[in-house]
Scaffold this motif. Structure first.
Motif, short mmCIF file in Angstrom:
data_model
loop_
_atom_site.label_atom_id
_atom_site.label_comp_id
_atom_site.label_asym_id
_atom_site.label_seq_id
_atom_site.Cartn_x
_atom_site.Cartn_y
_atom_site.Cartn_z
N GLU A 341 0.84 -1.20 0.00
CA GLU A 341 0.00 0.00 0.00
C GLU A 341 0.87 1.25 0.00
OE1 GLU A 341 -3.37 2.31 2.75
OE2 GLU A 341 -2.50 0.41 3.43
N LEU A 342 0.53 2.19 -0.87
CA LEU A 342 1.21 3.48 -0.91
C LEU A 342 0.16 4.58 -0.76
CD1 LEU A 342 2.53 1.57 -3.47
CD2 LEU A 342 4.30 3.31 -3.13
N ASP A 343 0.50 5.59 0.04
CA ASP A 343 -0.43 6.69 0.30
C ASP A 343 0.25 8.02 0.02
OD1 ASP A 343 -2.25 4.84 1.17
OD2 ASP A 343 -1.97 5.25 3.30
N PHE A 344 -0.51 8.93 -0.58
CA PHE A 344 -0.03 10.29 -0.70
C PHE A 344 -0.23 11.00 0.63
CE2 PHE A 344 -0.67 9.43 -5.23
CZ PHE A 344 0.52 9.95 -5.74
N SER A 345 0.81 11.64 1.11
CA SER A 345 0.76 12.31 2.40
C SER A 345 -0.16 13.53 2.35
CB SER A 345 2.17 12.75 2.82
OG SER A 345 2.15 13.50 4.01
N SER A 346 -1.23 13.49 3.17
CA SER A 346 -2.17 14.63 3.24
C SER A 346 -2.46 15.17 1.85
CB SER A 346 -1.60 15.74 4.14
OG SER A 346 -1.36 15.27 5.44
N LEU A 347 -2.98 14.32 0.96
CA LEU A 347 -3.09 14.66 -0.45
C LEU A 347 -3.85 15.96 -0.69
CD1 LEU A 347 -2.68 14.00 -3.43
CD2 LEU A 347 -4.79 12.62 -3.34
N TYR A 519 5.47 4.95 1.26
CA TYR A 519 5.25 3.51 1.34
C TYR A 519 4.61 3.22 2.69
CZ TYR A 519 6.13 -1.50 1.16
OH TYR A 519 5.98 -2.87 1.16
N GLU A 520 3.33 2.87 2.66
CA GLU A 520 2.57 2.74 3.89
C GLU A 520 2.79 1.41 4.57
OE1 GLU A 520 -0.08 3.91 6.91
OE2 GLU A 520 0.93 5.06 5.35
N ALA A 521 2.63 0.30 3.84
CA ALA A 521 2.72 -1.01 4.49
C ALA A 521 2.83 -2.12 3.46
CB ALA A 521 1.49 -1.25 5.37
N GLU A 522 3.38 -3.23 3.91
CA GLU A 522 3.38 -4.47 3.13
C GLU A 522 2.44 -5.45 3.82
OE1 GLU A 522 6.34 -8.16 1.76
OE2 GLU A 522 7.14 -6.42 2.85
N TYR A 523 1.65 -6.16 3.03
CA TYR A 523 0.71 -7.12 3.57
C TYR A 523 1.02 -8.51 3.04
CZ TYR A 523 -1.96 -2.88 4.55
OH TYR A 523 -2.35 -1.64 5.00
N GLU A 524 0.93 -9.48 3.94
CA GLU A 524 1.05 -10.87 3.48
C GLU A 524 -0.08 -11.18 2.51
OE1 GLU A 524 1.14 -13.46 6.83
OE2 GLU A 524 2.86 -12.46 7.76
N TRP A 525 -1.25 -10.62 2.84
CA TRP A 525 -2.40 -10.77 1.96
C TRP A 525 -3.42 -9.69 2.29
CZ3 TRP A 525 -6.76 -11.34 4.82
CH2 TRP A 525 -6.63 -11.90 6.09
N GLY A 544 -6.66 -7.09 5.79
CA GLY A 544 -5.40 -7.71 5.39
C GLY A 544 -4.47 -7.93 6.55
N LYS A 545 -3.54 -8.84 6.36
CA LYS A 545 -2.54 -9.18 7.38
C LYS A 545 -1.26 -8.42 7.08
CE LYS A 545 -0.62 -11.73 10.68
NZ LYS A 545 0.78 -11.30 10.56
N VAL A 546 -0.85 -7.58 8.04
CA VAL A 546 0.36 -6.79 7.88
C VAL A 546 1.57 -7.71 7.96
CG1 VAL A 546 1.73 -4.88 8.79
CG2 VAL A 546 -0.78 -4.80 8.91
N ALA A 547 2.47 -7.60 6.99
CA ALA A 547 3.64 -8.48 6.93
C ALA A 547 4.55 -8.25 8.13
CB ALA A 547 4.41 -8.24 5.63
N GLY A 548 4.96 -9.36 8.76
CA GLY A 548 5.89 -9.29 9.87
C GLY A 548 5.31 -8.77 11.16
N GLU A 549 4.02 -8.52 11.18
CA GLU A 549 3.37 -8.00 12.38
C GLU A 549 2.20 -8.88 12.78
OE1 GLU A 549 4.46 -5.43 14.02
OE2 GLU A 549 5.96 -4.69 12.59
N ASP A 550 1.89 -8.88 14.07
CA ASP A 550 0.75 -9.65 14.56
C ASP A 550 -0.48 -8.75 14.59
OD1 ASP A 550 -0.74 -11.71 15.57
OD2 ASP A 550 -0.17 -11.33 17.66
#
Length: 715
Positions: A341-347, A519-525, A544-550
């Motif tokens: 996921e990618l986000d524009f900062s305060s678009l 770059y906001e986050a990586e998700y396993e799915w 979605g499940k955040v990669a590397g996080e519970d």
């Protein structure tokens, strides 16, 4: 730096300043609030001297003078009539009389700086700073819902301690806490605590009871309760009160204190010149308007009483092209792995600042031949718009606060108090930035303009399309995008060695559009949920499940909805864990079966089945006998007032009944609930989890029907 202001009947003012040794009051007797009268049409040769002579004779007017001010951002300085008033409560009545006191035709005159709130006006006109110089002390008073409609409280929480018994016991406990804490701020679960305590003191003959820091005035009512409608949603505004020398925060009527904390409130106090009490009950738009008014005041621009901005003429084709929102890529329903996921900062705020979108410079006359807004042909002046000066400091401040939060979290032993302060301030600024775009299209906005709203959307569409094209060219497939966020997964037709990194692509897009793509986050799915009655993807329902996080990121599904009972939410979150481990609908159905078994066995605590819903009208106005109606009737039977716009909480006891026995209010002792009703709610929540895998409610029911009833202990 007075944190609170009291207006006396004779026109004097008391400024209350917080110090390390307690609050100190300073009296002022030279304050005279001011409003202005000007010609509505800048080309008018209207003579205001006749009106001035009439006002000079008015007993509520202290003085008048002709001054040079700008009646609007698009107008130069003009001679306007300034009217100084004897008391702050007389500003609006005197302004209303402007037409009555003159012979000018209706529409020729316009009044300015009229409808400011009391304390905000004082700080704006005197230049005083409402930011407390010392830390404010607080005291919390709260009553249970069963006491809210009583004339005499039998139970009251004072600074976290529950006090019960006679009125004298409760009043003694409150007075003792006031003397011990000497609070600058009273945080009340409902503002009605203030008049109720005074009525209790009167009835009980307790003459020396007072919440006030002034012995001669106990409290004042500033506004009565009211019901309102905003964007089709009914809201309730409780009565507002003032206790001299202290600020009141009503927890039932505060947005910023509820969404952030006192640190977030104080950050906005310093930016808006609204003191703690007024800011606590203010809406986002109200605070944003105050910040804009401060900027206008610094520029010598007057604030219109009633907005009369016309929409600029535009051709039919332009009107069609402009009447659009931000760009949206319909999500691909299903479960997707390796998602980023990618986000524009305060678009939207950054579009305003980087593109100079502001009501005073959009479609300017001096550059009418330019085509600055993509697809619309609007020009934007080279002069810096006032809205940029309003928002850029807020954007910069929030970026600095977020950086400070990251640094604090990276420490081995983060300071939790410091983090709470920073999070509160960041959250408060976030809400201002969220509202700044929509407020440009609000018809009652003091300085809004629909062309700004249209231009911001046009720039946003172009920016998201630019990002999509560059990401796809870099070897990534876009699976969803909405306004300022975009989700991508590796394009299977592009070899790994040929795919550009998201970090480098984000940096390149940032340079191109001049707004930071983060770059906001990586998700396993990530699973995108279909609409209830369609195969198309729901735009704002995904998990979605955040990669590397519970942890999971969830949006739109039942676990994020305020009405969902705790039990339903917990089961849905369990199903999230299961689908993440197994990607198997069958495993989720097994969890559903256990939950249904618990329900029908009577093993679920009714407190975990409480629903919370907002009522939109009085009970008599409903034509269908809904659960809300049953709850309202039960509340009325118990003399509990629930007004339109307020919430009602209940457990569904028997959904087949068409009487008040259908539900039990949340505070009522009950061991009953309707298992069939809550089973339906469970199935609905589970459908949200497995519908991305092709299952719907009928599939779930068929699978449940094929399984035999089993005792819960067998699991």
């Amino acid at each position: 730096m007075p944190f609170s202001i009291d207006f006396l009947d004779d026109g004097r003012v008391l400024e209350w300043e917080a110090t390390a040794d307690g609050a100190v009051a300073t009296e002022r007797n030279d304050y005279t609030p001011r409003f202005y009268v000007a010609a509505r049409d800048p080309a008018s040769d209207l003579d205001l001297t006749t009106l001035q002579s009439v006002y000079d004779q008015h007993p509520d007017v202290v003085a008048t003078e002709m001054v040079a001010r700008r009646p609007g951002f698009r107008r130069d300085e003009e001679t306007v009539l300034a009217v100084d008033v004897a008391h702050i409560d007389r500003v609006a009545p005197l302004a209303r009389q402007a037409r009555q006191l003159s012979a000018y035709p209706v529409g020729d005159l316009a009044c300015f700086n009229v409808d400011f709130s009391r304390e905000f006006r004082y700080y704006l006109e005197t230049g005083a700073d409402p930011t407390p110089a010392s830390e404010l002390s607080t005291l919390r008073l709260s009553v249970p819902v069963t006491e809210t409609s009583n004339d005499v409280y039998g139970e009251l929480s004072v600074a976290g301690d529950t006090v019960t018994g006679s009125p004298t016991n409760i009043l003694t406990a409150v007075q003792g806490a006031l003397e011990a804490h000497d609070p600058d701020v009273l945080v009340c679960s409902t503002s009605e605590i203030v008049p109720t305590l005074y009525e209790m003191a009167t009835d009980a003959g307790v003459d020396d009871f007072s919440l006030s820091r002034r012995p001669d005035v106990d409290y004042q009512q500033l506004a009565s309760r009211s019901t309102y409608s905003s964007y089709g949603r009914v809201g309730h505004s409780p009565a507002r009160y003032n206790v001299p020398g202290r600020a009141i925060i009503d927890e039932s009527n505060t947005f910023f204190y509820g969404e952030t904390n006192l640190d977030g409130v104080l950050d906005l106090v310093s930016r808006s010149k609204k003191p703690v009490q007024e800011l606590a009950w203010a809406s986002i738009g109200n605070v944003l308007t105050a910040i804009q008014i401060c900027e206008a005041h610094d520029r010598g621009v007057l604030v219109p009483w009633n907005s009369w901005r016309h929409e600029f003429y535009k051709q039919m084709g332009t009107l069609h092209d402009a009447d659009r929102g931000g760009f949206i890529f319909a999500p691909e329903v299903g479960l997707h792995e390796n998602v980023h996921e990618l986000d524009f900062s305060s678009l939207y705020p950054n579009i305003i600042c980087s593109r100079n979108v502001s009501p005073d410079v959009i479609r300017c006359d001096c550059h009418s031949d330019r085509d600055d807004v993509p697809g619309l042909g609007y020009s934007i002046c080279d002069d810096c718009g006032y809205l940029v000066d309003v928002l850029q400091p807020i954007i910069d401040a929030r970026d600095e606060i977020k950086a400070a939060i990251r640094r604090e979290n990276q420490r081995d032993d983060p300071n939790e108090d410091r983090l709470a302060e920073l999070e509160g301030r960041s959250g408060a600024l976030k809400w201002i930035l969220v509202a700044c775009f929509g407020y440009q299209g609000f018809s009652n906005a003091k300085f809004g303009r629909i062309e700004c709203h249209e231009a911001i959307n046009a720039f946003a569409r172009e920016i998201l399309l630019t990002a999509k094209q560059r990401l796809e060219a870099g070897g990534w497939r876009v699976i969803h995008g909405i306004v300022d966020s975009i989700w991508v997964t590796p394009d299977p037709d592009v070899a790994d060695g040929e795919r550009e990194s998201l970090e480098s692509l984000a940096a390149e897009i940032t340079d191109t559009v001049e707004i930071r793509l983060e770059y906001e986050a990586e998700y396993e799915w990530v699973a995108f949920v279909p609409q209830r009655e369609s195969d198309a993807g729901a735009l704002t329902k995904y998990f979605g499940k955040v990669a590397g996080e519970d942890e999971f990121k969830i949006r739109g599904i039942e676990a994020r909805q305020r009405s969902t009972p705790e039990f339903i939410e917990d089961v849905q979150r369990d199903c999230l864990e299961i689908i993440g481990r197994t990607h198997s609908p069958d495993a989720v159905i097994n969890r559903l079966k256990r939950a249904i078994s618990e329900l029908h066995a009577g093993d679920v605590d009714p407190d975990r089945l409480v629903e919370r819903n907002r009522v939109s009208k009085p009970v008599e106005a409903y034509t269908q006998y809904t659960q809300n109606v049953a709850a309202l009737e039960r509340a009325r039977d118990q003399d509990l007032a629930v007004h339109p716009g307020q919430d009602v909480e209940y457990v569904v006891v028997d959904d087949e009944k068409a009487s008040r026995e259908r539900v039990a209010l949340a505070h009522e002792e009950t061991d009953q609930y309707d298992p069939s009703y809550y089973e339906t709610q469970l199935v609905r929540a589970v459908e949200s989890i497995i519908s991305p895998l092709g299952w719907d409610r009928s599939d779930i029911r068929r699978r449940l029907a094929k399984t035999r009833t089993t005792k819960i202990t067998s699991f």
